[in-house]
Design a protein around this motif. Structure first.
Motif, PDB file in Angstrom:
ATOM      1  N   GLU A 187       2.918 -19.577   0.741  1.00 50.55           N
ATOM      2  CA  GLU A 187       4.081 -19.789   1.201  1.00 50.55           C
ATOM      3  C   GLU A 187       4.993 -18.854   0.631  1.00 50.55           C
ATOM      4  O   GLU A 187       4.776 -18.354  -0.524  1.00 50.55           O
ATOM      5  CB  GLU A 187       4.650 -21.284   0.773  1.00 50.55           C
ATOM      6  N   PHE A 188       6.205 -18.475   0.909  1.00 51.39           N
ATOM      7  CA  PHE A 188       7.163 -17.925   0.548  1.00 51.39           C
ATOM      8  C   PHE A 188       7.778 -18.491  -0.638  1.00 51.39           C
ATOM      9  O   PHE A 188       8.140 -19.669  -0.493  1.00 51.39           O
ATOM     10  CB  PHE A 188       8.168 -17.254   1.774  1.00 51.39           C
ATOM     11  N   LYS A 189       8.262 -17.717  -1.503  1.00 52.80           N
ATOM     12  CA  LYS A 189       8.844 -18.457  -2.693  1.00 52.80           C
ATOM     13  C   LYS A 189      10.356 -17.731  -2.863  1.00 52.80           C
ATOM     14  O   LYS A 189      10.430 -16.547  -3.357  1.00 52.80           O
ATOM     15  CB  LYS A 189       8.166 -18.337  -3.976  1.00 52.80           C
ATOM     16  N   PRO A 190      11.256 -18.414  -2.539  1.00 58.15           N
ATOM     17  CA  PRO A 190      12.504 -17.909  -2.611  1.00 58.15           C
ATOM     18  C   PRO A 190      13.124 -17.437  -4.143  1.00 58.15           C
ATOM     19  O   PRO A 190      12.545 -18.299  -5.064  1.00 58.15           O
ATOM     20  CB  PRO A 190      13.577 -18.636  -2.010  1.00 58.15           C
ATOM     21  N   PHE A 191      13.826 -16.547  -4.322  1.00 55.80           N
ATOM     22  CA  PHE A 191      14.247 -16.082  -5.646  1.00 55.80           C
ATOM     23  C   PHE A 191      15.003 -17.491  -6.375  1.00 55.80           C
ATOM     24  O   PHE A 191      15.698 -18.029  -5.997  1.00 55.80           O
ATOM     25  CB  PHE A 191      15.352 -14.939  -5.864  1.00 55.80           C
ATOM     26  N   GLU A 209      23.228 -22.043  -3.429  1.00 56.79           N
ATOM     27  CA  GLU A 209      23.272 -21.579  -2.152  1.00 56.79           C
ATOM     28  C   GLU A 209      24.291 -20.411  -1.909  1.00 56.79           C
ATOM     29  O   GLU A 209      24.235 -19.737  -1.013  1.00 56.79           O
ATOM     30  CB  GLU A 209      23.911 -22.639  -1.299  1.00 56.79           C
ATOM     31  N   ILE A 210      24.986 -20.035  -2.915  1.00 54.57           N
ATOM     32  CA  ILE A 210      25.851 -19.213  -2.931  1.00 54.57           C
ATOM     33  C   ILE A 210      25.688 -17.942  -3.963  1.00 54.57           C
ATOM     34  O   ILE A 210      26.493 -16.967  -4.181  1.00 54.57           O
ATOM     35  CB  ILE A 210      27.406 -19.396  -3.376  1.00 54.57           C
ATOM     36  N   SER A 211      24.322 -17.974  -4.491  1.00 52.94           N
ATOM     37  CA  SER A 211      24.227 -17.230  -5.497  1.00 52.94           C
ATOM     38  C   SER A 211      23.527 -15.912  -5.067  1.00 52.94           C
ATOM     39  O   SER A 211      23.237 -14.849  -5.894  1.00 52.94           O
ATOM     40  CB  SER A 211      23.353 -17.712  -6.489  1.00 52.94           C
ATOM     41  N   SER A 212      23.037 -15.649  -3.948  1.00 55.67           N
ATOM     42  CA  SER A 212      22.496 -14.557  -3.446  1.00 55.67           C
ATOM     43  C   SER A 212      23.408 -13.304  -3.441  1.00 55.67           C
ATOM     44  O   SER A 212      24.669 -13.512  -3.213  1.00 55.67           O
ATOM     45  CB  SER A 212      21.501 -14.664  -2.190  1.00 55.67           C
TER      46      SER A 212
END
Length: 267
Positions: free
Chosen positions: A153-157, A166-169
């Motif tokens: 699976e993909f692991k988001p940062f 949710e606003i931190s990328s």
């Protein structure tokens, strides 16, 4: 993000909901190809979850839509947050809403979103910048998983210690800054809120008035201050300041996991 419910979706009624629940899986596959509004997309997703989450044929057919990059400019996107689409000004950021990481403006993004919701698995997101090769790889992962093969699976940062992940990328930061710039639609949203909720014709002069939150920028300035560790609002940091700051520094912005903020890496 705060303050979102199905009631926020434009042109969304119980009658529409009831009708979509009657659709076959084949109907929903065609519908996903042709949806033109956020309400239509949400209804397809909702009906899929309610009726076809265990339908392997449906899931495989959705996986085969992953490489379809057909794009539609969705209508009725109030309080839908797709950061890339805020950057391109296809969506107006209203300060709050539902954050979706897949690009719902494309067939591939919608198919991926449905699959993720139905299976609770994540093999990566479809974004505005996804290449044909990346989509082929994503499709392959879904088909392998649906064939009972082990797929990593993909692991988001992990934005460790972020107050609002949710606003931190960096995509989100860019979108927030773009959203601060002058926009006639944003102004209309602000005026409508002032009129309907507070019976006002213009923004109040009192900074403490809750009517200030009719302007999405009130939220946005707070978010940006939070992301860069400003303990107090600095009024000199206006829309133009933030745009220049982004243009000059975005390549050197690094997440500080200890502080839960962005810092500028020394060049």
């Amino acid at each position: 993000m705060t303050s979102w419910s199905q009631q926020n979706i434009e042109n969304y009624t119980k009658e529409m909901y009831d009708e979509v629940q009657k659709l076959t899986s084949a109907d929903l596959l065609v519908k996903n190809l042709n949806d033109k509004s956020w309400s239509a997309v949400f209804l397809t997703l909702n009906a899929s979850i309610n009726n076809y989450s265990k339908d392997n044929l449906y899931l495989n057919s959705l996986a085969n839509q992953i490489t379809d990059k057909t794009e539609t400019k969705l209508e009725g996107t109030s309080r839908l947050i797709i950061w890339d689409r805020i950057v391109t000004k296809d969506i107006i950021f209203e300060g709050k809403g539902l954050v979706i990481d897949n690009d719902l403006f494309t067939v591939s993004g919608r198919a991926n979103q449905i699959l993720q919701n139905l299976t609770k698995k994540n093999f990566g997101y479809v974004t505005i910048n996804s290449t044909e090769e990346e989509l082929k790889a994503l499709k392959k992962n879904w088909l392998s998983y649906l064939s009972n093969k082990n797929v990593e699976e993909f692991k988001p940062f992990d934005y460790k210690n972020s107050k609002i992940p949710e606003i931190s990328s960096l995509n989100a930061v860019n979108a927030l800054i773009i959203s601060l710039q002058d926009n006639s639609t944003k102004e209309a949203i602000t005026k409508k809120c002032l009129k309907n909720v507070y019976k006002l014709d213009e923004m109040p002069k009192e900074k403490s008035s809750s009517a200030n939150y009719c302007n999405p920028d009130t939220y946005t300035y707070t978010y940006l201050a939070m992301l860069f560790g400003d303990e107090k609002m600095n009024e000199s940091k206006n829309a133009n300041w933030w745009l220049n700051f982004w243009n000059e520094n975005h390549k050197n912005m690094v997440w500080n996991s200890e502080k839960g903020i962005y810092i500028i890496k020394q060049k």
